[in-house]
Design a protein around this motif. Structure first.
Motif, PDB file in Angstrom:
ATOM      1  N   GLY A  90     -25.210 -35.011   3.268  1.00  0.00           N
ATOM      2  CA  GLY A  90     -25.211 -35.604   1.938  1.00  0.00           C
ATOM      3  C   GLY A  90     -26.262 -35.001   1.031  1.00  0.00           C
ATOM      4  N   ASN A  91     -27.256 -34.317   1.636  1.00  0.00           N
ATOM      5  CA  ASN A  91     -28.273 -33.567   0.905  1.00  0.00           C
ATOM      6  C   ASN A  91     -28.472 -32.233   1.616  1.00  0.00           C
ATOM      7  N   ASN A  92     -28.943 -31.228   0.895  1.00  0.00           N
ATOM      8  CA  ASN A  92     -29.138 -29.920   1.508  1.00  0.00           C
ATOM      9  C   ASN A  92     -30.363 -29.940   2.414  1.00  0.00           C
ATOM     10  N   HIS A  93     -30.146 -29.606   3.702  1.00  0.00           N
ATOM     11  CA  HIS A  93     -31.238 -29.633   4.675  1.00  0.00           C
ATOM     12  C   HIS A  93     -31.165 -28.449   5.633  1.00  0.00           C
ATOM     13  N   ILE A  94     -32.236 -28.307   6.427  1.00  0.00           N
ATOM     14  CA  ILE A  94     -32.379 -27.178   7.341  1.00  0.00           C
ATOM     15  C   ILE A  94     -31.968 -27.598   8.747  1.00  0.00           C
ATOM     16  N   TYR A  95     -31.179 -26.721   9.403  1.00  0.00           N
ATOM     17  CA  TYR A  95     -30.701 -26.976  10.763  1.00  0.00           C
ATOM     18  C   TYR A  95     -31.050 -25.799  11.664  1.00  0.00           C
ATOM     19  N   HIS A  96     -31.285 -26.094  12.930  1.00  0.00           N
ATOM     20  CA  HIS A  96     -31.575 -25.055  13.924  1.00  0.00           C
ATOM     21  C   HIS A  96     -30.442 -25.040  14.952  1.00  0.00           C
ATOM     22  N   HIS A  97     -29.811 -23.863  15.123  1.00  0.00           N
ATOM     23  CA  HIS A  97     -28.699 -23.703  16.055  1.00  0.00           C
ATOM     24  C   HIS A  97     -29.065 -22.692  17.138  1.00  0.00           C
ATOM     25  N   SER A  98     -28.480 -22.853  18.307  1.00  0.00           N
ATOM     26  CA  SER A  98     -28.682 -21.893  19.387  1.00  0.00           C
ATOM     27  C   SER A  98     -27.941 -20.605  19.072  1.00  0.00           C
ATOM     28  N   ARG A  99     -28.153 -19.563  19.868  1.00  0.00           N
ATOM     29  CA  ARG A  99     -27.548 -18.260  19.592  1.00  0.00           C
ATOM     30  C   ARG A  99     -26.027 -18.298  19.645  1.00  0.00           C
ATOM     31  N   ASP A 100     -25.452 -19.268  20.341  1.00  0.00           N
ATOM     32  CA  ASP A 100     -23.992 -19.382  20.370  1.00  0.00           C
ATOM     33  C   ASP A 100     -23.479 -20.439  19.393  1.00  0.00           C
ATOM     34  N   GLY A 101     -24.379 -20.986  18.557  1.00  0.00           N
ATOM     35  CA  GLY A 101     -23.971 -21.869  17.480  1.00  0.00           C
ATOM     36  C   GLY A 101     -24.138 -23.353  17.722  1.00  0.00           C
ATOM     37  N   LYS A 102     -24.530 -23.756  18.934  1.00  0.00           N
ATOM     38  CA  LYS A 102     -24.686 -25.183  19.192  1.00  0.00           C
ATOM     39  C   LYS A 102     -25.887 -25.732  18.417  1.00  0.00           C
ATOM     40  N   LEU A 103     -25.721 -26.947  17.873  1.00  0.00           N
ATOM     41  CA  LEU A 103     -26.792 -27.556  17.102  1.00  0.00           C
ATOM     42  C   LEU A 103     -27.934 -27.979  18.020  1.00  0.00           C
ATOM     43  N   ILE A 104     -29.125 -27.468  17.740  1.00  0.00           N
ATOM     44  CA  ILE A 104     -30.313 -27.888  18.478  1.00  0.00           C
ATOM     45  C   ILE A 104     -30.899 -29.133  17.819  1.00  0.00           C
ATOM     46  N   ARG A 105     -31.091 -29.053  16.482  1.00  0.00           N
ATOM     47  CA  ARG A 105     -31.561 -30.239  15.754  1.00  0.00           C
ATOM     48  C   ARG A 105     -31.461 -30.012  14.243  1.00  0.00           C
ATOM     49  N   GLN A 106     -31.427 -31.142  13.532  1.00  0.00           N
ATOM     50  CA  GLN A 106     -31.609 -31.111  12.084  1.00  0.00           C
ATOM     51  C   GLN A 106     -33.110 -31.141  11.850  1.00  0.00           C
TER      52      GLN A 106
ATOM     53  N   THR B 294     -35.022 -30.856   8.846  1.00  0.00           N
ATOM     54  CA  THR B 294     -35.485 -31.704   7.735  1.00  0.00           C
ATOM     55  C   THR B 294     -34.445 -32.766   7.444  1.00  0.00           C
ATOM     56  N   GLU B 295     -34.886 -33.904   6.954  1.00  0.00           N
ATOM     57  CA  GLU B 295     -33.950 -34.956   6.578  1.00  0.00           C
ATOM     58  C   GLU B 295     -34.603 -35.893   5.575  1.00  0.00           C
ATOM     59  N   GLY B 296     -33.763 -36.529   4.766  1.00  0.00           N
ATOM     60  CA  GLY B 296     -34.253 -37.442   3.748  1.00  0.00           C
ATOM     61  C   GLY B 296     -33.372 -37.382   2.516  1.00  0.00           C
ATOM     62  N   ASN B 297     -33.616 -38.331   1.605  1.00  0.00           N
ATOM     63  CA  ASN B 297     -32.824 -38.405   0.378  1.00  0.00           C
ATOM     64  C   ASN B 297     -33.420 -37.478  -0.681  1.00  0.00           C
ATOM     65  N   TRP B 298     -33.465 -36.213  -0.352  1.00  0.00           N
ATOM     66  CA  TRP B 298     -33.969 -35.168  -1.241  1.00  0.00           C
ATOM     67  C   TRP B 298     -33.343 -33.850  -0.805  1.00  0.00           C
ATOM     68  N   GLU B 299     -33.583 -32.789  -1.584  1.00  0.00           N
ATOM     69  CA  GLU B 299     -32.901 -31.520  -1.349  1.00  0.00           C
ATOM     70  C   GLU B 299     -33.886 -30.404  -0.975  1.00  0.00           C
ATOM     71  N   VAL B 300     -33.533 -29.625   0.045  1.00  0.00           N
ATOM     72  CA  VAL B 300     -34.220 -28.361   0.287  1.00  0.00           C
ATOM     73  C   VAL B 300     -33.663 -27.360  -0.725  1.00  0.00           C
ATOM     74  N   THR B 301     -34.529 -26.795  -1.556  1.00  0.00           N
ATOM     75  CA  THR B 301     -34.079 -25.913  -2.631  1.00  0.00           C
ATOM     76  C   THR B 301     -34.308 -24.437  -2.322  1.00  0.00           C
ATOM     77  N   SER B 302     -35.220 -24.123  -1.407  1.00  0.00           N
ATOM     78  CA  SER B 302     -35.420 -22.737  -0.957  1.00  0.00           C
ATOM     79  C   SER B 302     -35.949 -22.736   0.465  1.00  0.00           C
ATOM     80  N   TYR B 303     -35.390 -21.868   1.291  1.00  0.00           N
ATOM     81  CA  TYR B 303     -35.909 -21.657   2.642  1.00  0.00           C
ATOM     82  C   TYR B 303     -36.757 -20.385   2.595  1.00  0.00           C
ATOM     83  N   TYR B 304     -38.058 -20.480   2.937  1.00  0.00           N
ATOM     84  CA  TYR B 304     -38.971 -19.352   2.774  1.00  0.00           C
ATOM     85  C   TYR B 304     -39.132 -18.494   4.034  1.00  0.00           C
ATOM     86  N   GLY B 305     -38.947 -19.103   5.195  1.00  0.00           N
ATOM     87  CA  GLY B 305     -39.093 -18.282   6.387  1.00  0.00           C
ATOM     88  C   GLY B 305     -39.652 -19.049   7.571  1.00  0.00           C
TER      89      GLY B 305
END
Length: 860
Positions: A347-363, A365-376
């Motif tokens: 529902g908001n833009n957030h950062i996710y971490h996936h394994s090398r084969d695409g499985k979701l490791i975890r979300q 960032t989370e919250g009622n706000w938006e990630v606007t740039s991923y820096y590294g």
């Protein structure tokens, strides 16, 4: 009342000298660089993490240098290269380092093509032997070092080439490139514009393979633009432009093996037809390529991993949305080939971490706000750095968080806009901060704590300069409209008084995911708004439904109905602002550029009872005229959604025009074609509607070059002044008759008093302030009552023969009206005319209706 007016007059007299000491902003100053901000140009963080490079230009000597600075001290340590040392070129305008930073590509003689694309002559400087060599004798596109720094790949005449820096030989990788038919390794027009990239080829980490996209645009409809130039006969520019519902380029993915000198097309385990490939990127494994495939509706996205040896492939990630999915550059492969991904699926833009084969490791960032740039990602400390709206949707802060989703830290979260550029080892970042009241400040910050190490540039000279002008605060607030709290800013005149009424000019862009109400330093438009405020206007901007950074649901509510909810919001905003005591509801205008021009056109047509004036610059007038990728993302195709296209296109509502309308376009606009304006103009003519228009020869979507911008803004300023300004005199048969009627004596024997010349400014101000304070007028409107007795009290003082110097046109008008009232009262003519009685009766009727509605609302 007398005491109040004396106090008000004293405030005015005290404030007037202060305002008089400050300068008024002029159009010439807006466009001649008077308010230019100092910035940091083309910064590159060196691999050691302790230094950065900057491109510096000596305009007087025509010399370019790449200078190296120390992060900790901010002192220049050396010059990497200077154009003064070589005769091949005088100066360069851009640079790119090789991975080992011993070589650099220098751009000279740059020639723009479209928004992002360009051709130029490029040279390679080698610091190991202080030598320079040309990559090609021709102007080429997108030269890119191989990771080992020994080769450069580039595009030329729609084919892909590789230049070997050791042997100085060039190898042609493709042979079928042909203008307006086949493009290899460079994007076509619509990919460049809507997917925001030009270079459609990528080196693998071993420097032995290049993945690239091939565009077959043979059957894409061709668009032609006349180029008038300065020759006897105009020429034509022809390029492939797929309008909504038309054929796109057929796009395919290839991998070229430099060791085998062969190219192979990639076939996946799934058939695709009429699709997009908006991103390709090699993983850290030199054999594994990632490619993002998307359906034409752009609501299904699949991330494929492709083995370049056996060409086996698998889907690592899939996303689907009821509306659409935004494509980003945020995909980042970590050392273990797991990857970072950003998504709106929560529902908001957030950062996710996936394994090398695409499985979701975890979300992460989370919250009622938006990630606007991923820096590294900092692998040493296992931290992710990003920018977000955690401090409010109009602000941007810089944050760090563990890849495990813990230990989040606000590095910069003050109110305003912060943007970070991190050093290669993530030990430092250079932060760029500004707000509506603070010009851009560049600071060196510690990445662990966020603390400022040093101030690099604070633009104090600019701040001092601006303080010498009559500049009003940009006031931020929210306004409740159609069930939503919308972000708003407002700029009022420097001598603003709640007891006066001001014309209102509204600005908006309103496109999907956009933001115009942001807490940042002035753009050129802001100085223009300040100039208009100095002339007695209130300027306001509201981000309605469909704009960004307030969640996916708010942004995507306009799906399949572009121009419906956004226009409804702007019309309702105007209605509500028009009810404020200090805004003249009969003089409200709206303007916008591009999507904003589409909106302002719709607003004056669908809101013809609210807006008296509209300016549309480079507007879309029917989405049928715009490109496939952008339009179909939000509207599907015209065949699938004909009513969505037609019900909200201005070209289909010209019969509703009542107010003053001006439309502006550049004939060289490759993005929103001048066809939009020509078709709108023809529709207006056939509907027998008067309007103003301006066409700028050979100017593109930005309408700039030479005096063009200044000319455009002068024309818009004059149009605003003549339509909603205090001195409005424009006659337009679209505009309905004035709502107001003047109170005049009824006697047939009376003679109309002559317009006066005032000779006592204090006395005049007293009369004007009394009129304003009582919110009275000699004009009877359908929503307010005035009595002759009130006017008798207000016009006791004689104001004959008083000089008009130092008074505004509005003040003079009110003093003259007071004088006319005084003369009428002296003659004893106090009866209202029949028209005035009719207006008063209508006012009483409206008042009773409002009381009933208020009671009904209260009861409910």
């Amino acid at each position: 009342m007398r005491n109040f007016n004396v106090a008000l007059l004293l405030c005015f007299l005290l404030a007037s000298p202060l305002l008089a000491q400050k300068k008024a902003i002029t159009l010439e100053e807006i466009w001649d660089g008077t308010f230019r901000t100092e910035s940091m140009e083309v910064l590159h963080s060196m691999k050691n993490g302790q230094q950065y490079s900057v491109l510096n230009q000596d305009q007087k000597k025509n010399i370019s240098t790449i200078d190296i600075y120390d992060y900790r001290t901010l002192q220049k340590t050396r010059t990497f290269v200077s154009s003064a040392d070589f005769f091949e070129f005088d100066e360069f305008s851009d640079y790119t380092f090789s991975e080992d930073e011993t070589k650099v590509i220098l751009a000279t003689e740059v020639e723009p093509i479209f928004r992002r694309s360009k051709r130029a002559k490029y040279y390679v400087y080698d610091s190991t032997n202080n030598s320079v060599q040309a990559i090609s004798e021709e102007k080429i596109q997108e030269p890119t070092f191989s990771p080992d720094g020994t080769k450069i790949a580039y595009g030329f005449n729609n084919d892909l080439y590789v230049h070997d820096l050791l042997s100085e030989r060039t190898k042609r990788l493709t042979n079928d490139g042909l203008k307006n038919e086949i493009i290899n390794g460079i994007t076509d027009w619509v990919y460049e514009e809507e997917f925001s990239f030009v270079r459609a080829f990528e080196w693998n980490s071993k420097s032995d393979r290049i993945a690239f996209l091939k565009f077959d645009e043979t059957f894409v409809p061709e668009f032609t633009m006349d180029v008038y130039g300065d020759e006897l006969y105009p020429t034509q520019q022809k390029f492939k432009y797929p309008k909504a519902g038309e054929l796109n380029s057929e796009v395919s993915l290839y991998i070229y093996d430099l060791l085998k000198s062969e190219s192979k097309k990639v076939f996946l385990n799934q058939d695709y037809d009429n699709h997009y490939i908006p991103r390709i990127k090699w993983t850290n494994d030199p054999q594994i390529l990632s490619a993002q495939y998307m359906n034409r509706h752009q609501n299904k996205l699949e991330l494929w991993l492709i083995n370049a040896n056996g060409y086996e492939s698998l889907i690592a990630l899939q996303e689907e949305d009821k509306a659409y999915i935004d494509v980003t550059f945020d995909l980042t492969f970590l050392p273990d080939n797991s990857f970072i991904w950003t998504s709106e699926k929560s529902g908001n833009n957030h950062i996710y971490h996936h394994s090398r084969d695409g499985k979701l490791i975890r979300q992460v960032t989370e919250g009622n706000w938006e990630v606007t740039s991923y820096y590294g990602y900092d692998p040493a400390n296992k931290k992710i750095f990003y920018q977000s709206t955690e401090n409010g949707s109009t602000n941007r802060g810089v944050y760090s968080i563990g890849i495990n989703g813990k230990d989040k830290k606000a590095l910069v979260d003050k109110e305003g806009q912060s943007r970070a550029s991190f050093s290669a080892d993530h030990s430092y970042f250079i932060n760029s901060f500004s707000s509506a009241n603070i010009p851009p400040q560049y600071t060196l910050n510690n990445s662990s704590t966020g603390n400022v190490v040093k101030i690099i540039e604070d633009n104090k000279d600019l701040a001092n300069k601006v303080s010498g002008y009559q500049v009003s605060d940009k006031e931020f607030s929210t306004i409740s409209v159609n069930g939503n709290d919308l972000n708003m800013w407002m700029i009022k005149p420097p001598d603003f008084s709640k007891s006066k009424k001001y014309p209102l000019l509204m600005y908006q862009y309103s496109g999907p995911g956009s933001q115009s109400v942001a807490n940042r330093w002035n753009s050129s438009n802001d100085y223009w708004y300040q100039m208009l405020a100095q002339q007695g206007y209130i300027v306001a901007c509201v981000d309605g439904r469909g704009t960004g950074l307030k969640g996916a649901a708010f942004k995507k509510v306009t799906q399949n109905e572009l121009g419906k909810f956004e226009v409804e919001d702007q019309i309702q905003v105007a209605r509500q602002l028009g009810q404020l005591s200090y805004i003249d509801e009969d003089n409200i205008g709206i303007w916008g550029w591009s999507y904003g021009g589409f909106m302002s056109s719709n607003a004056i047509l669908k809101g013809n009872d609210v807006f008296k004036m509209a300016i549309a610059v480079a507007p879309v007038t029917s989405w049928r005229f715009y490109d496939t990728i952008y339009t179909e993302r939000y509207m599907m195709t015209p065949d699938e959604n004909p009513s969505g296209y037609d019900d909200n296109s201005p070209i289909n509502h010209v019969d509703k025009l009542k107010g003053h309308y001006m439309i502006v376009h550049g004939t060289g606009d490759d993005n929103v074609h001048v066809q939009n304006t020509m078709r709108m103009v023809e529709a207006l003519i056939q509907a027998d509607k008067d309007f103003e228009w301006m066409v700028y020869p050979d100017r593109n979507h930005g309408i700039f070059g030479g005096n063009t911008r200044k000319h455009l803004y002068r024309k818009m300023t004059n149009f605003i002044n003549s339509t909603i300004g205090n001195n409005s005199t424009v006659s337009n048969n679209n505009v309905s008759k004035a709502k107001k009627t003047q109170v005049v004596p009824k006697s047939n024997n009376r003679s109309k008093p002559k317009a006066i010349k005032v000779d006592n400014v204090e006395e005049a101000e007293n009369v004007v302030n009394e009129l304003d304070a009582k919110e009275t007028s000699l004009e009877v409107e359908a929503k307010e009552e005035t009595t002759i007795e009130e006017e008798k009290v207000d016009a006791q003082e004689s104001v004959e023969s008083m000089p008009t110097k130092n008074m505004t046109a509005e003040e003079i008008r009110k003093v003259n009206e007071a004088y006319l009232a005084k003369k009428a009262l002296e003659e004893g003519n106090t009866e209202l005319t029949r028209e005035e009685k009719k207006a008063k009766k209508a006012a009483e009727k409206l008042k009773k209706k409002q009381e009933r509605e208020a009671k009904k609302t209260k009861d409910n």
